[in-house]
Enzyme design. Structure first.
Site, mmCIF file in Angstrom:
data_model
loop_
_atom_site.group_PDB
_atom_site.id
_atom_site.type_symbol
_atom_site.label_atom_id
_atom_site.label_comp_id
_atom_site.label_asym_id
_atom_site.label_seq_id
_atom_site.Cartn_x
_atom_site.Cartn_y
_atom_site.Cartn_z
ATOM 1 N N HIS A 30 4.693 65.948 28.297
ATOM 2 C CA HIS A 30 3.495 66.317 29.052
ATOM 3 C C HIS A 30 3.323 67.825 29.177
ATOM 4 O O HIS A 30 2.611 68.307 30.049
ATOM 5 C CB HIS A 30 3.531 65.652 30.436
ATOM 6 C CG HIS A 30 3.515 64.158 30.354
ATOM 7 N ND1 HIS A 30 3.932 63.341 31.365
ATOM 8 C CD2 HIS A 30 3.118 63.339 29.348
ATOM 9 C CE1 HIS A 30 3.809 62.077 30.983
ATOM 10 N NE2 HIS A 30 3.335 62.045 29.770
ATOM 11 N N GLN B 275 9.259 63.542 30.611
ATOM 12 C CA GLN B 275 7.884 63.454 31.114
ATOM 13 C C GLN B 275 7.628 64.545 32.143
ATOM 14 O O GLN B 275 6.511 64.683 32.624
ATOM 15 C CB GLN B 275 7.672 62.076 31.767
ATOM 16 C CG GLN B 275 7.803 60.925 30.780
ATOM 17 C CD GLN B 275 7.952 59.565 31.438
ATOM 18 O OE1 GLN B 275 8.345 59.450 32.605
ATOM 19 N NE2 GLN B 275 7.646 58.531 30.694
ATOM 20 N N CYS C 280 -8.915 84.074 28.528
ATOM 21 C CA CYS C 280 -8.120 84.432 27.347
ATOM 22 C C CYS C 280 -8.394 85.891 26.983
ATOM 23 O O CYS C 280 -9.553 86.295 26.866
ATOM 24 C CB CYS C 280 -8.486 83.514 26.176
ATOM 25 S SG CYS C 280 -7.653 83.937 24.642
ATOM 26 N N CYS D 183 -10.191 85.845 23.232
ATOM 27 C CA CYS D 183 -11.549 85.332 22.996
ATOM 28 C C CYS D 183 -12.337 85.093 24.281
ATOM 29 O O CYS D 183 -13.458 84.617 24.225
ATOM 30 C CB CYS D 183 -11.480 84.042 22.167
ATOM 31 S SG CYS D 183 -10.990 82.587 23.132
ATOM 32 N N ARG E 139 15.979 54.279 40.421
ATOM 33 C CA ARG E 139 15.865 53.602 41.706
ATOM 34 C C ARG E 139 14.582 52.776 41.680
ATOM 35 O O ARG E 139 13.502 53.327 41.542
ATOM 36 C CB ARG E 139 15.767 54.607 42.846
ATOM 37 C CG ARG E 139 17.090 55.231 43.202
ATOM 38 C CD ARG E 139 16.985 55.901 44.563
ATOM 39 N NE ARG E 139 17.975 56.955 44.708
ATOM 40 C CZ ARG E 139 19.239 56.739 45.044
ATOM 41 N NH1 ARG E 139 19.670 55.513 45.234
ATOM 42 N NH2 ARG E 139 20.071 57.756 45.154
ATOM 43 N N GLY F 103 15.489 58.033 35.561
ATOM 44 C CA GLY F 103 14.528 58.535 36.535
ATOM 45 C C GLY F 103 13.077 58.343 36.154
ATOM 46 O O GLY F 103 12.223 59.120 36.558
ATOM 47 N N SER F 104 12.796 57.301 35.386
ATOM 48 C CA SER F 104 11.398 57.003 35.039
ATOM 49 C C SER F 104 11.131 55.530 35.249
ATOM 50 O O SER F 104 11.928 54.691 34.838
ATOM 51 C CB SER F 104 11.115 57.371 33.581
ATOM 52 O OG SER F 104 9.820 56.906 33.205
ATOM 53 N N SER F 105 10.006 55.227 35.893
ATOM 54 C CA SER F 105 9.636 53.817 36.042
ATOM 55 C C SER F 105 8.839 53.345 34.827
ATOM 56 O O SER F 105 8.427 52.200 34.761
ATOM 57 C CB SER F 105 8.830 53.626 37.324
ATOM 58 O OG SER F 105 7.785 54.569 37.370
ATOM 59 N N ASP G 271 8.534 70.611 34.601
ATOM 60 C CA ASP G 271 9.164 71.658 35.412
ATOM 61 C C ASP G 271 10.108 72.577 34.644
ATOM 62 O O ASP G 271 10.569 73.579 35.185
ATOM 63 C CB ASP G 271 9.901 71.022 36.604
ATOM 64 C CG ASP G 271 10.856 69.905 36.172
ATOM 65 O OD1 ASP G 271 11.546 70.068 35.143
ATOM 66 O OD2 ASP G 271 10.898 68.873 36.866
HETATM 67 ZN ZN LIG Z 1 -8.734 82.259 23.342
#
Ligand SMILES: [Zn+2]
Length: 281
Positions: free
Chosen positions: A126, A108, A184, A187, A251, A224-226, A111
């Site tokens: 994500h 999730q 961009c 475009c 935790r 490490g995910s709740s 980084d």
């Molecule tokens: Zn574009």
């Protein structure tokens, strides 16, 4: 067996139970913010985390001013992420993949630290801070290139000075109106860091890649995910329907605790390191 973590006898017993479950099994892993906190990346969903106004796609698309604010904050965040290093937990998962125990990591986190630690099969639910996407034509860009363009487009503007973190965790931008954000190059469309915004759905192919990883596994490890995020809950449900043993390392309480064969209430870095030491080739 000696477990290399400082724990209560109860936690040590649970770690050994988890290792017994995982030994010789094909493991699919789901990680969340708790895996990156030891790299200095704050867990915004964790306890004591600062309040924050999440950016929605609607707000991002609705005004140029919102986009400038977002890009300014995101630029600062990306600089911070770029300086972060993978920690022992990331390294442990990469070594478990190299030894064949871990089939892949669903994360999730945005980084990029799993890949930087050497994990090869990574599904970023994500998205990733290191990429930028054009919302009009779908072209992808490396974040580094867009960050350099942002600096070039704003000569004389000290981005580091103008953008700073407020005590409540929100971003303060002193010169937001005068800031120029890149478009961009194909475009001239609207660019957005390639991360899933609050209220946005995980792209279907991404979720399918995560689901197929779970489908091919014999144990599902959550670290490490709740599990407050919907996509994480869906993966836990899938593992439960397939009757996979579920190991949860976090935790504090998680939404997966009642479905877990083993729940270890401890830090991800030291627990994953103990797993890697016990299960490594
Ligand atoms: Zn574009």
């Amino acid at each position: 067996m000696e477990i290399g973590i400082d724990t209560t006898p109860d936690t040590g017993r649970l770690v050994r139970e988890a290792i017994d479950l995982m030994r010789g099994a094909r493991i699919a892993v789901l990680t969340g913010a708790g895996v990156s906190t030891d790299s200095g990346i704050p867990d915004y969903r964790g306890e004591g985390a600062p309040a924050r106004t999440p950016m929605t796609v609607q707000r991002f698309l609705a005004s140029e001013d919102a986009r400038k604010r977002y890009w300014a904050g995101s630029h600062l965040g990306w600089r911070h992420f770029g300086a972060a290093r993978p920690n022992a937990g990331h390294v442990a998962l990469a070594s478990l993949e190299a030894s064949g125990a871990v089939a892949g990591v669903v994360t999730q986190n945005v980084d990029g630290l799993h890949r930087r630690a050497g994990s090869r099969h990574v599904v970023e639910l994500h998205g990733g801070m290191d990429r930028v996407v054009c919302l009009d034509c779908g072209q992808h860009y490396a974040r580094q290139a867009i960050a350099e363009e942002l600096t070039l487009l704003n000569p004389g503007m000290d981005l580091e000075q103008s953008i700073r973190q407020a005590p409540d965790g929100d971003v303060v931008v002193d010169e937001v109106e005068s800031m120029v954000i890149p478009a961009c190059s194909i475009c001239r469309g609207i660019l957005k860091p390639d991360v899933v915004f609050f209220g946005e759905f995980v792209p279907v192919p991404t979720f399918q890649a995560a689901a197929s990883l779970v489908a091919g596994a014999e144990v599902f490890l959550v670290a490490g995910s709740s599990l407050v995020v919907n996509s994480g809950v869906r993966l836990i449900e899938q593992a439960r329907r397939r009757k996979l043993p579920i190991v949860v390392v976090n935790r504090g309480v998680t939404k997966g605790d009642s479905r877990a064969a083993v729940k270890i209430d401890a830090g991800a870095s030291e627990t994953l390191t103990a797993f890697a030491e016990a299960l490594g080739s």
